[in-house]
Scaffold this motif. Structure first.
Motif, short mmCIF file in Angstrom:
data_model
loop_
_atom_site.label_atom_id
_atom_site.label_comp_id
_atom_site.label_asym_id
_atom_site.label_seq_id
_atom_site.Cartn_x
_atom_site.Cartn_y
_atom_site.Cartn_z
N LEU A 77 -1.03 -2.60 -0.57
CA LEU A 77 0.30 -3.36 -0.40
C LEU A 77 1.31 -3.41 0.90
O LEU A 77 1.99 -2.42 0.09
N GLU A 80 2.48 -8.67 4.78
CA GLU A 80 0.73 -8.69 4.66
C GLU A 80 0.13 -7.69 5.35
O GLU A 80 -1.19 -8.50 5.53
N ARG A 127 0.87 -0.81 -8.89
CA ARG A 127 1.19 -2.22 -9.81
C ARG A 127 0.16 -2.84 -10.71
O ARG A 127 0.48 -3.28 -12.56
N LEU A 146 -4.48 -1.86 -7.67
CA LEU A 146 -3.74 -3.16 -6.65
C LEU A 146 -2.19 -1.63 -6.47
O LEU A 146 -1.27 -2.04 -7.18
N ASP A 148 1.49 -1.44 -4.10
CA ASP A 148 2.51 -1.49 -3.41
C ASP A 148 3.44 0.06 -2.66
O ASP A 148 3.46 0.86 -3.26
N ARG A 170 -3.82 -8.40 5.77
CA ARG A 170 -4.53 -8.53 5.59
C ARG A 170 -5.97 -9.91 6.12
O ARG A 170 -7.33 -9.83 5.38
N ALA A 189 -7.57 -10.13 -5.58
CA ALA A 189 -5.66 -9.81 -5.85
C ALA A 189 -5.20 -10.03 -4.31
O ALA A 189 -4.33 -10.16 -4.62
N ALA A 192 -4.96 -13.61 -3.75
CA ALA A 192 -3.84 -14.29 -4.74
C ALA A 192 -1.88 -13.51 -4.42
O ALA A 192 -1.30 -13.95 -4.87
N THR A 193 -2.40 -12.29 -4.07
CA THR A 193 -0.84 -12.35 -3.62
C THR A 193 -0.72 -12.42 -1.92
O THR A 193 0.68 -11.65 -1.27
#
Length: 194
Positions: A77, A80, A127, A146, A148, A170, A189, A192-193
């Motif tokens: 990620l 966005e 993460r 997941l 970052d 996303r 996920a 949620a993020t």
């Protein structure tokens, strides 16, 4: 010594029943005088017999377990956006998350980070692990992480395997990868993020 129980008992000067009991209870601890008789027989047995006996005492070699093919998949990620690679294969192009084969003994999370950097030039950090499944298309065990974005712009550093690399919004992910092909914990996920 390749003798029958009876012949071995006769050589030691003991009852054949005693030798039979030894076979039925190999972990038995012998009395001192019996152990001395066995030690003497061993010393007199010759080099070939002693070599065979040493082989019997050696612990069994560790069994090699077959391992399923395993891949580590990074869902990286950046704000966005999520990182995707477009793979070549079977005459069609497929968008997917960066992934790499996990060799036996390797840490899948480390492989996910290394393969992402190697394919795309993007540095990331894991993460959390999102889970595992047998991938419905490839049949390999897939571990999802997941991650970052830390640094680096997306670039195609593996042109033999990939056509393109991109950060995509996303919200547009399912235009690149059909929803049915995305591991449900990944979708959860990402929601949620957001």
């Amino acid at each position: 010594m390749r003798m029958t129980n009876e012949a071995f008992a006769e050589r030691l000067g003991i009852s054949p029943r005693t030798v039979s009991r030894w076979h039925s209870s190999p972990g038995m601890v012998h009395r001192t005088e019996v152990q001395q008789i066995l030690d003497t027989a061993y010393d007199q047995s010759g080099e070939a017999v002693q070599r065979r006996f040493a082989l019997l005492l050696r612990p069994p070699a560790p069994r090699m377990e077959a391992q399923a093919l395993r891949v580590a998949i990074a869902v990286v990620l950046r704000g966005e956006d999520v990182l995707l690679v477009c793979r070549r294969g079977d005459g069609e192009l497929r968008w997917q998350f960066p992934a790499g084969m996990v060799k036996p003994g390797a840490d899948p999370a480390t492989v996910a980070v290394q393969e992402t950097h190697g394919e795309t030039g993007v540095h990331c950090t894991v993460r959390e692990q999102l889970g595992e499944r047998v991938h419905p298309v490839t049949g390999v065990v897939a571990s999802y992480f997941l991650a970052d974005h830390l640094a680096g712009d997306a670039a195609n550093l593996d042109p033999l395997e990939n056509i393109d690399v991109a950060f995509v919004p996303r919200a547009a992910l399912t235009r690149f990868i059909p929803t049915a092909q995305i591991f449900p914990p990944v979708l959860t996920a990402l929601e949620a993020t957001a």
